[in-house]
Design a protein around this motif. Structure first.
Motif, mmCIF file in Angstrom:
data_model
loop_
_atom_site.group_PDB
_atom_site.id
_atom_site.type_symbol
_atom_site.label_atom_id
_atom_site.label_comp_id
_atom_site.label_asym_id
_atom_site.label_seq_id
_atom_site.Cartn_x
_atom_site.Cartn_y
_atom_site.Cartn_z
ATOM 1 N N ARG A 38 79.335 90.662 63.119
ATOM 2 C CA ARG A 38 78.749 90.896 62.390
ATOM 3 C C ARG A 38 78.209 90.362 61.393
ATOM 4 O O ARG A 38 77.001 90.978 61.071
ATOM 5 N N ASP A 43 73.992 93.671 66.232
ATOM 6 C CA ASP A 43 73.524 94.598 65.464
ATOM 7 C C ASP A 43 73.842 95.813 66.036
ATOM 8 O O ASP A 43 74.147 97.004 65.235
ATOM 9 N N GLU A 44 74.967 95.844 66.919
ATOM 10 C CA GLU A 44 76.272 96.367 67.384
ATOM 11 C C GLU A 44 77.297 95.581 68.021
ATOM 12 O O GLU A 44 77.260 94.579 68.171
ATOM 13 N N ARG A 46 80.791 96.413 69.619
ATOM 14 C CA ARG A 46 81.527 97.592 70.734
ATOM 15 C C ARG A 46 82.736 97.261 70.752
ATOM 16 O O ARG A 46 82.366 96.324 72.034
ATOM 17 N N ARG A 58 69.988 93.016 69.858
ATOM 18 C CA ARG A 58 69.070 92.796 70.632
ATOM 19 C C ARG A 58 67.914 92.332 70.767
ATOM 20 O O ARG A 58 67.222 91.872 69.596
ATOM 21 N N ASP A 110 68.307 92.012 75.393
ATOM 22 C CA ASP A 110 69.234 92.442 74.821
ATOM 23 C C ASP A 110 70.640 91.512 75.052
ATOM 24 O O ASP A 110 70.897 91.002 76.293
ATOM 25 N N GLU A 112 74.340 90.599 75.396
ATOM 26 C CA GLU A 112 75.155 90.746 75.196
ATOM 27 C C GLU A 112 76.240 90.125 75.525
ATOM 28 O O GLU A 112 76.269 88.881 75.672
#
Ligand code: HGY
Ligand code: MN
Ligand code: MN
Length: 404
Positions: A38, A43-44, A46, A58, A110, A112
């Motif tokens: 973060r 952006d995310e 999980r 992203r 994107d 990851e």
């Protein structure tokens, strides 16, 4: 590099780095990675039911239906392991995202970054738990496996506050994955002996991993004549030396008995039960399977002669995995652009890329190991210069991928 030092402070074993699946140390590492992701500008972030921590950076919003480029590695460790095995492949891409974010630069896909929860198989004997869940191929039967204390994997996951019932529903949007790459320490001496900082992996050796339980007859060490014994440990000793001899006869074939125990042994009792592991690997499956057949035949002969029974449990079988030729060429270009020599080599170690490579094209970058190339050992080490060069080459590779 300091992130690696800080993660290594979370351990199950005082004085050593041991981070087994779903232990408190393992959970602390997951939380720390979340926080750093973060802070780095993902952006995310999980967490799936298996404990994977997935950071998403992203794509450029101008790209309509962006594909996914995935990278990552595992954050669990072996017992008394090193602090770069797995973790380098998570932290280095995180540092790249922090750099992109700081420059407000987006990619046309994107991105990851996956911290896979488990690859080593230390606690439950099963491997690739994280990467198999990530591509939707998690084998739910392993949830019933128990650790040395009799705790099931299902209970360990639930005790950690995750939902094992969701283990088969963790997959990312696999159809959108364009490519998976993994940055990993070489875990061997080849780059070091060649004076090279980086290497492009050609293929990952295939492996078979088994647990053998030899059952003879426990009897009194003082009164049982030698010729009347059914000594499970002596049978194990003959097997271990044959594995070494058979594998030493073929270059690139390796065989290891890494765990060996006399079950419920006592000093004054002839060993009744002996349990040992067998790990066999080769660049081609045929070479490995031929050795396995010879070892099985020799085990049968030893057991028959000694009046010992052998039960075998196969816990892993992975075929040799080829790295994508196109991306190997992009890695070569990215490395050369840093002014570094380009060198290709196979991987003797297994990696999450073997699993993710079952769902998409995959490639790997190796980083030189110091201390003679040692790994799975606290002496495992890399230099900050090589880490920097690897990060630059990886970022260049990511931009090559964007253009491909
Ligand atoms: O065993 C391996 O090759 C990997 O380090 N788990
Ligand atoms: Mn390892
Ligand atoms: Mn590893």
């Amino acid at each position: 590099m300091s992130w690696s030092d800080q993660l290594a402070l979370h351990t199950d074993q005082a004085g050593a780095l041991t981070c087994a699946y779903m232990t408190p140390a393992h959970r602390a590492v997951a939380a720390q990675l979340d926080a750093w992701m973060r802070e780095s500008g993902f952006d995310e972030v999980r967490h799936d039911a298996i404990g994977n921590v997935i950071g998403v950076y992203r794509a450029d919003p101008a790209v309509a239906r962006p594909r996914i480029v995935s990278t990552g590695s595992h954050y669990d460790t072996v017992r008394d392991g090193g602090k770069y095995d797995g973790r380098l492949g998570i932290l280095l891409p995180m540092a790249i995202v922090a750099d992109l974010h700081a420059r407000d630069q987006r990619l046309p896909y994107d991105f990851e970054v996956v911290a896979f929860a488990e690859e080593e198989g230390l606690r439950f004997g099963s491997t690739f738990l994280g990467s198999s869940a990530y591509i939707g191929r998690f084998d739910e039967t392993v949830l019933d496996k128990t650790d040395a204390d009799g705790i099931t994997m299902r209970a360990a996951i639930a005790n950690a506050g995750l939902d094992p019932a969701r283990s088969a529903h963790c997959a990312t949007d696999v159809d959108r994955i364009k490519h998976y790459f993994e940055v990993h320490i070489e875990q061997g001496p080849v780059l070091l002996d060649s004076g090279l900082p980086l290497g492009v992996v050609t293929a990952i050796n295939g492996g078979v991993r088994r647990i053998l339980t030899l059952t003879g007859l426990a009897s009194h060490a003082g009164t049982t004549p030698m010729a009347m014994r059914h000594d499970a440990a002596c049978a194990a000793a003959e097997i271990i030396l044959y594995v070494e001899q058979r594998c030493a006869s073929v270059p690139a074939l390796v065989g290891t008995v890494g765990t060996l125990q006399v079950v419920n042994g006592s000093v004054n009792v002839v060993p009744g039960v002996c349990r040992l592991s067998l790990d066999l690997r080769a660049p081609e499956d045929g070479m490995r399977d031929a050795a396995l057949a010879d070892i099985e035949a020799r085990i049968a002969e030893i057991c028959q002669r000694r009046g010992v029974r052998c039960e075998t449990e196969e816990v892993m079988r992975k075929t040799a995995s080829a790295c994508a030729p196109g991306e190997r060429a992009l890695w070569a270009k990215a490395i050369a652009a840093q002014g570094a020599p380009v060198y290709e080599l196979p991987s003797g170690a297994g990696h999450d890329a073997m699993m993710v490579g079952q769902a998409t094209s995959m490639s790997m970058l190796f980083v030189r190991c110091g201390n003679g190339g040692i790994s799975h050992n606290p002496l495992e080490i890399i230099t900050i210069e090589d880490a920097q060069l690897a990060a630059q080459a990886t970022q260049a590779f990511m931009l090559e991928l964007a253009a491909a």
